[in-house]
Structure formats: C-alpha cells, structure tokens
Scaffold this motif. Structure first.
Motif, PDB file in Angstrom:
ATOM      1  N   VAL A 131       0.701  -1.242   0.156  1.00  0.00           N
ATOM      2  CA  VAL A 131      -0.128   0.044   0.019  1.00  0.00           C
ATOM      3  C   VAL A 131       0.769   1.273  -0.025  1.00  0.00           C
ATOM      4  O   VAL A 131       0.473   2.404  -0.651  1.00  0.00           O
ATOM      5  N   GLU A 132       2.174   1.245   0.557  1.00  0.00           N
ATOM      6  CA  GLU A 132       3.023   2.266   0.485  1.00  0.00           C
ATOM      7  C   GLU A 132       3.304   2.679  -0.864  1.00  0.00           C
ATOM      8  O   GLU A 132       3.361   3.779  -1.272  1.00  0.00           O
ATOM      9  N   ASP A 133       3.752   1.659  -1.831  1.00  0.00           N
ATOM     10  CA  ASP A 133       3.821   1.865  -3.107  1.00  0.00           C
ATOM     11  C   ASP A 133       2.622   2.666  -3.946  1.00  0.00           C
ATOM     12  O   ASP A 133       2.839   3.588  -4.692  1.00  0.00           O
ATOM     13  N   THR A 134       1.230   2.236  -3.417  1.00  0.00           N
ATOM     14  CA  THR A 134       0.305   2.841  -4.117  1.00  0.00           C
ATOM     15  C   THR A 134       0.301   4.112  -3.665  1.00  0.00           C
ATOM     16  O   THR A 134      -0.288   5.095  -4.462  1.00  0.00           O
ATOM     17  N   LYS A 135       0.220   4.498  -2.475  1.00  0.00           N
ATOM     18  CA  LYS A 135       0.298   5.998  -1.939  1.00  0.00           C
ATOM     19  C   LYS A 135       1.326   6.864  -2.365  1.00  0.00           C
ATOM     20  O   LYS A 135       1.073   7.891  -2.789  1.00  0.00           O
ATOM     21  N   GLU A 136       2.603   6.387  -2.542  1.00  0.00           N
ATOM     22  CA  GLU A 136       3.428   7.080  -3.389  1.00  0.00           C
ATOM     23  C   GLU A 136       3.102   7.450  -4.678  1.00  0.00           C
ATOM     24  O   GLU A 136       3.316   8.567  -5.124  1.00  0.00           O
ATOM     25  N   LEU A 137       2.686   6.646  -5.310  1.00  0.00           N
ATOM     26  CA  LEU A 137       2.030   6.588  -6.826  1.00  0.00           C
ATOM     27  C   LEU A 137       1.021   7.901  -6.896  1.00  0.00           C
ATOM     28  O   LEU A 137       1.143   8.760  -7.750  1.00  0.00           O
ATOM     29  N   LEU A 138       0.060   7.690  -6.045  1.00  0.00           N
ATOM     30  CA  LEU A 138      -1.103   8.625  -5.943  1.00  0.00           C
ATOM     31  C   LEU A 138      -0.824   9.911  -5.433  1.00  0.00           C
ATOM     32  O   LEU A 138      -1.368  11.052  -5.914  1.00  0.00           O
TER      33      LEU A 138
ATOM     34  N   ALA B 193      -6.792   2.135  -1.429  1.00  0.00           N
ATOM     35  CA  ALA B 193      -6.234   3.429  -1.686  1.00  0.00           C
ATOM     36  C   ALA B 193      -6.445   3.993  -3.068  1.00  0.00           C
ATOM     37  O   ALA B 193      -6.395   5.197  -3.316  1.00  0.00           O
ATOM     38  N   LEU B 194      -6.796   3.057  -3.914  1.00  0.00           N
ATOM     39  CA  LEU B 194      -6.661   3.616  -5.238  1.00  0.00           C
ATOM     40  C   LEU B 194      -8.170   3.677  -5.692  1.00  0.00           C
ATOM     41  O   LEU B 194      -8.502   4.523  -6.879  1.00  0.00           O
ATOM     42  N   LEU B 195      -9.219   3.332  -5.034  1.00  0.00           N
ATOM     43  CA  LEU B 195     -10.671   3.470  -5.202  1.00  0.00           C
ATOM     44  C   LEU B 195     -11.048   5.021  -5.581  1.00  0.00           C
ATOM     45  O   LEU B 195     -11.673   5.417  -6.762  1.00  0.00           O
ATOM     46  N   LYS B 196     -10.674   5.853  -4.753  1.00  0.00           N
ATOM     47  CA  LYS B 196     -11.189   7.444  -4.656  1.00  0.00           C
ATOM     48  C   LYS B 196     -10.756   7.894  -5.910  1.00  0.00           C
ATOM     49  O   LYS B 196     -11.371   8.611  -6.611  1.00  0.00           O
ATOM     50  N   THR B 197      -9.336   7.685  -6.184  1.00  0.00           N
ATOM     51  CA  THR B 197      -8.545   8.352  -7.395  1.00  0.00           C
ATOM     52  C   THR B 197      -9.134   7.910  -8.409  1.00  0.00           C
ATOM     53  O   THR B 197      -9.393   8.514  -9.460  1.00  0.00           O
ATOM     54  N   LEU B 198      -9.441   6.597  -8.535  1.00  0.00           N
ATOM     55  CA  LEU B 198     -10.033   5.786  -9.885  1.00  0.00           C
ATOM     56  C   LEU B 198     -11.265   6.449 -10.255  1.00  0.00           C
ATOM     57  O   LEU B 198     -11.702   6.522 -11.387  1.00  0.00           O
ATOM     58  N   GLU B 199     -12.102   6.586  -9.155  1.00  0.00           N
ATOM     59  CA  GLU B 199     -13.305   7.200  -9.477  1.00  0.00           C
ATOM     60  C   GLU B 199     -13.550   8.478  -9.883  1.00  0.00           C
ATOM     61  O   GLU B 199     -14.316   8.893 -10.957  1.00  0.00           O
ATOM     62  N   GLU B 200     -12.769   9.441  -9.241  1.00  0.00           N
ATOM     63  CA  GLU B 200     -12.831  10.859  -9.626  1.00  0.00           C
ATOM     64  C   GLU B 200     -11.325  11.363  -9.791  1.00  0.00           C
ATOM     65  O   GLU B 200     -10.728  12.118  -8.926  1.00  0.00           O
TER      66      GLU B 200
END
Length: 559
Positions: free
Chosen positions: A107-114, A144-151
C-alpha cells in the motif's frame, strides 16, 4: 563489432510488437471501441484490459497512449513520427508511467504513486498510468486506489491490464471500461507467422506453422517465441519434422495410422507406432491431445459431414469414438500416476483395444434387459378344473358332458370370487392411502419451510391418525411445548400445509396433560426464585418483629 550486433538484436515478440491499431491481429471489438472513443474525443478516464498472456494487452495500452499523446492531436491514427510517438515506442516517454503491480504490491507503493497524481503532465496533454498485472495489488492498495480511480483529475488516464480479472474487487471493475481480449485463432496466428517468415525470406510449410499455432494456445507472443526457437534450430527452412521434434509431437499421419490400427485391431501396426513414439521421446500429454483432436475430427465428419481425406478408411462407429475420447480424457489426468509415462500411454492404447462396442451384441444386450409390464392387480383364485382344460375353455364350453352340479359349483365359485376381489381392492386402497398419509407428514417435516418453533412442534408431536381429512388434531408429546398450543402456531402450521401439500387444513394443537406429581421444570424454578427473593425474606423478618412488640399494622386511611 560483435557486441554491436548483439546489442541491436531484438526478439521477434519485441520486433513485431504492433505500433498502431491496424497492425493488430484479431481483437477487432476492442480496437473498434478505442478508435471510436478517440475519434469522438470521449475517452474514459479508466480502461481495464483483460485476457490471457500474449494477446496484446500492453501493446494496445501503448497504442492508446499514443492516440492520446500524439502531437497532431487526439487521434485514432497516431503519426508515429512525432517526438511523443517515438518516445512511447522507445519506452522513455515521461508522461507514460508503466508500473508492474506484481513487484509493487504494498500500500505504501500505491500511496507514493497517488501522491504524484495531482501534478500536471510535463510534455503531453495527459499523464497516463499503465498498471500491468493489477490483480497482484493488495487489498489495502485497492482501497487506496478507489477514490482516485473514481474521480481522477482531468489530466489523468488509467489503463489497467490483468490476466486474472476475477481477483479484482468489484468496486475496481465497476469504475473502468472493461475490454476483454480473446485468444487468437490458429488460422490468424499461422497467417501472421507466414507473413513474418516471408518478410525474412525463410521457406516454411503450412503444416509446421499450424503445429506452432496449435502449441501457442491462442497466444501470439508464445507463437513468436516458438518460431524463434525453430529458427534457432534451422535458419534455412521450417518444416514439419523440425517442428514436431521440437514440440515433442507426433506427425498427423502417425496419429491417423494409430487410430486406424486400433479400429482394425492391427497389432503389428500398433506395436510399430508405440515403439516409434518411444524412440522419438515424444511428450505423451501432447500425443493424447492429438488423439483427442483427431477423434473429434472423425466424429465431426460422421455427424456434421465435414469431409477429410485422412479419415476415409476409418471404420469406427460414433459410439466407439465417444468411448475412446472418454478413455483418453481420463488418461490425461492419470498419466503422471504411472511409474513411467510410456507405460501409462501404452496401457491407454491397450485399454482402447480391449473395450470395443459390438453393435449386434449391444442390441442383444438391450433386448435382454427389457422389463415386461406386469399386472400388479391381484387376480382371483382359479377354479378347480381338469388338468387338460384351461379356465376359459371351461367357462365358454357348451359341452353336454357338464353336469348340473358342476354348473352350480362354477356359479358359486364366481359369486364367491367377486366379493374377494372387491375386498382385495379395498384393502389395497386403504394401504395406499395410509402410505400417502405417512408421506404427507414426512413431506411436511422435511420441507425447507419447516423451521424454528414449527419444526420443534412437528418433531415432538404425534401425527393425526387420518391425514386425509381436512382437520388435524396434533397431540404434543412434550409439556415444555404446551405454551405453543396457541391459535398463532395453529395458523402457521395450516399455512405450511397449504404450501407443501397444496391443501387447506385446519389444525388443533392438543397440549400434553401435566401429572400432579410431575411439576414442570419451569414452575419449580419459578417457585424456588420466589422463595429466595429478598422481598419474601424481608416480609418474614417484619412479621417476627411485629409479633415480638405485640404490634398491629395501622390501616391506611385516605384523606
């Protein structure tokens, strides 16, 4: 010089990677959807590309990125000449971020990406995130990806690729436009391989390319890797023998010979083919697949009429072919259980020789198994007649030899047999009704709607003596259930009977009588609690205190 040549070499799968939509083989439905969205400039912010390995998911994502980033504008036909198109083709375009989710699952990698999402693109009009093997992300990463992927921001485009979409959460799938890339047909793969070999000026045979396409199992990348392996073995020519030896396959002619030998019980030819397979060290799993495919062609020829020249001399019946296919399919799962695969394959062929269906014997066996219809009605006892005459002859005979006493005895016997027959039918009817009644009670108790307190009442009660009536008196067998003998539960049981038996039945629940010396457990518990309550104890103490003082309670008077 040699180092320069080695550094410039690219594998066939990379060299022939599609760089535009019209270079793709198959996948027309997905290509058409993307082209129309680019032409209308209505591209969704998230696409999910699914499909097995080597069908073009990553290549299609890069071509989509070209269409969004081309310097000529958003287009379905990228120019492939501008700076952005060349950078994407070379893999160094700064606004196309390719991520291997299999190696960045935390999840740290995904947060760094976002955290970088809100920054605008550097060169192009969009910042494009290509996440390959997205199903490998952890559950926290998906959350962690849900909100950014939706909007997402206006300048962000997501392209997700996966070989296993079932592992993706539904919340992720519902936020994307999903395009499934199908496996390629053998014809399309062999045609593309022929184009590559013709461009390289390498002779080939059509059967060899079909064998490579069949071994690729619908994956173009696997087919190109197998073709490159064949070119490494023989750069000058791609023929049948080369491909069969490389794949561990048997030539189709040998497969046909083996099937024909089994059909004609040619033991010499079968032994020859088995020794040949063992000498060539073939992959027996592949040979079993070839036998199944060949039998499929034979049964298709027999049933659908698809003629094939290699099957003209086959004398197998349709039933025999189905039996052979079943034996081969079962052998695939059991082949590795034998001490050696050669032994397992040879035993499979011997089993096919042993189990054969003879149509004449099969018809005779069916005729022997036919069951005659027996009249189950109980017949009246036969009258005593002469051994040389049957009853019908005696009844219908007008011979003058019959005496008056014999005729009188015959009439008396008929009169006696008629009541016996009626009694027998009546007894049989009563027995059938009893059996049906028992079945009705069993159907109610075993019904899925019989649950909870209703199930306890049914299990711990005596069924009515006659279940054929429209009113049932149900005797409870447990005093603990006496408090359930109410109108509400009677109506519930009636509704259950209507659903299960499709009959309207009124129900009366009869409580079990309570014996005086057997006080219910609940009543005993209640009495014990009443004796031990503080109120009772205090009342006794106050009474003793009042008697000691010779006092009387004052009657309260209302003002």
């Amino acid at each position: 010089m040699l180092e320069t040549i080695m550094s410039d070499y690219k594998a066939l799968a990379r060299r022939w990677r599609p760089q535009s939509f019209h270079y793709f083989v198959g996948q027309q439905h997905a290509i058409t959807a993307l082209q129309q969205s680019l032409e209308r400039q209505q591209v969704h912010h998230a696409h999910l590309l699914t499909g097995t390995r080597g069908v073009g998911k990553t290549s299609l994502a890069r071509v989509l990125a070209k269409g969004l980033s081309c310097m000529t504008g958003i287009t379905a036909t990228p120019c492939e000449q501008c700076e952005h198109c060349k950078a994407i083709e070379a893999g160094n375009y700064i606004d196309l971020i390719e991520i291997d989710a299999a190696s960045r699952t935390k999840v740290e990698d995904t947060k760094e990406l976002l955290s970088q999402v809100h920054y605008p693109p550097v060169q192009g009009r969009f910042k494009i995130y290509l996440i390959d093997e997205v199903h490998s992300l952890s559950a926290n990463s998906f959350n962690a990806l849900l909100k950014t992927l939706e909007e997402p921001p206006e300048h962000i485009k997501f392209i997700l690729a996966t070989t296993d979409p079932q592992k993706l959460p539904v919340t992720i799938q519902s936020r994307c436009i999903q395009l499934h890339l199908q496996q390629l047909s053998q014809h399309d793969i062999s045609k593309h391989l022929a184009k590559i070999l013709a461009d390289s000026q390498v002779p080939f045979s059509e059967e060899a390319l079909l064998a490579l396409a069949e071994a690729a199992c619908g994956s173009m990348r696997d087919a190109l890797s197998l073709l490159e392996q064949a070119l490494a073995l023989n750069q000058s020519h791609i023929d049948n023998q080369l491909v069969h030896d490389m794949l561990g396959r048997a030539p189709k002619a040998d497969i046909v010979k083996l099937i024909q030998a089994i059909a004609s019980n040619d033991k010499i030819e079968i032994t020859t083919q088995l020794e040949k397979f063992e000498h060539n060290q073939l992959d027996y799993h592949t040979v079993l697949d070839q036998l199944i495919s060949q039998l499929y062609e034979i049964t298709s020829d027999q049933v659908l009429g698809t003629r094939s020249a290699s099957l003209d001399q086959t004398t197998l019946t349709a039933d025999q072919i189905q039996l052979y296919i079943q034996i081969l399919v079962r052998a695939k799962s059991e082949l590795d259980l034998y001490p050696d695969q050669t032994i397992g394959f040879n035993l499979t062929i011997l089993r096919m020789m042993t189990f054969k269906l003879d149509q004449n014997n099969l018809t005779e066996l069916i005729s022997q198994q036919q069951v005659s219809i027996i009249n189950t009605e109980e017949k009246p006892p036969k009258t005593a007649t002469s051994p040389t005459k049957n009853p019908s002859t005696v009844l219908n005979s007008n011979s003058p030899s019959r005496t008056d006493s014999e005729s009188q005895a015959l009439k008396s016997s008929q009169a006696t047999n008629t009541p016996n027959k009626l009694a027998t039918k009546r007894e049989h009817s009563v027995q059938t009704n009893r059996q049906d009644s028992t079945n009705d009670w069993h159907r109610i108790s075993q019904s899925t709607q019989c649950r909870g307190m209703i199930a306890q009442i049914i299990d711990k009660s005596i069924p009515p003596s006659d279940l054929t009536t429209n009113h049932w008196d149900i005797q409870l067998c447990d005093t603990k259930l006496n408090n359930l003998a109410t109108k509400a539960f009677e109506d519930k049981i009636s509704a259950l009977c209507l659903k299960v038996l499709s009959r309207t039945i009124s129900v009366s629940l009869i409580p079990k009588p309570v014996v005086d010396n057997e006080k219910p457990q609940a009543r005993q518990t209640e009495d014990k609690i009443n004796r031990d309550t503080p109120a009772n104890t205090t009342s006794k103490r106050m009474k003793a205190f009042a008697e000691a003082l010779d006092a009387k309670p004052i009657e309260s008077t209302s003002d």
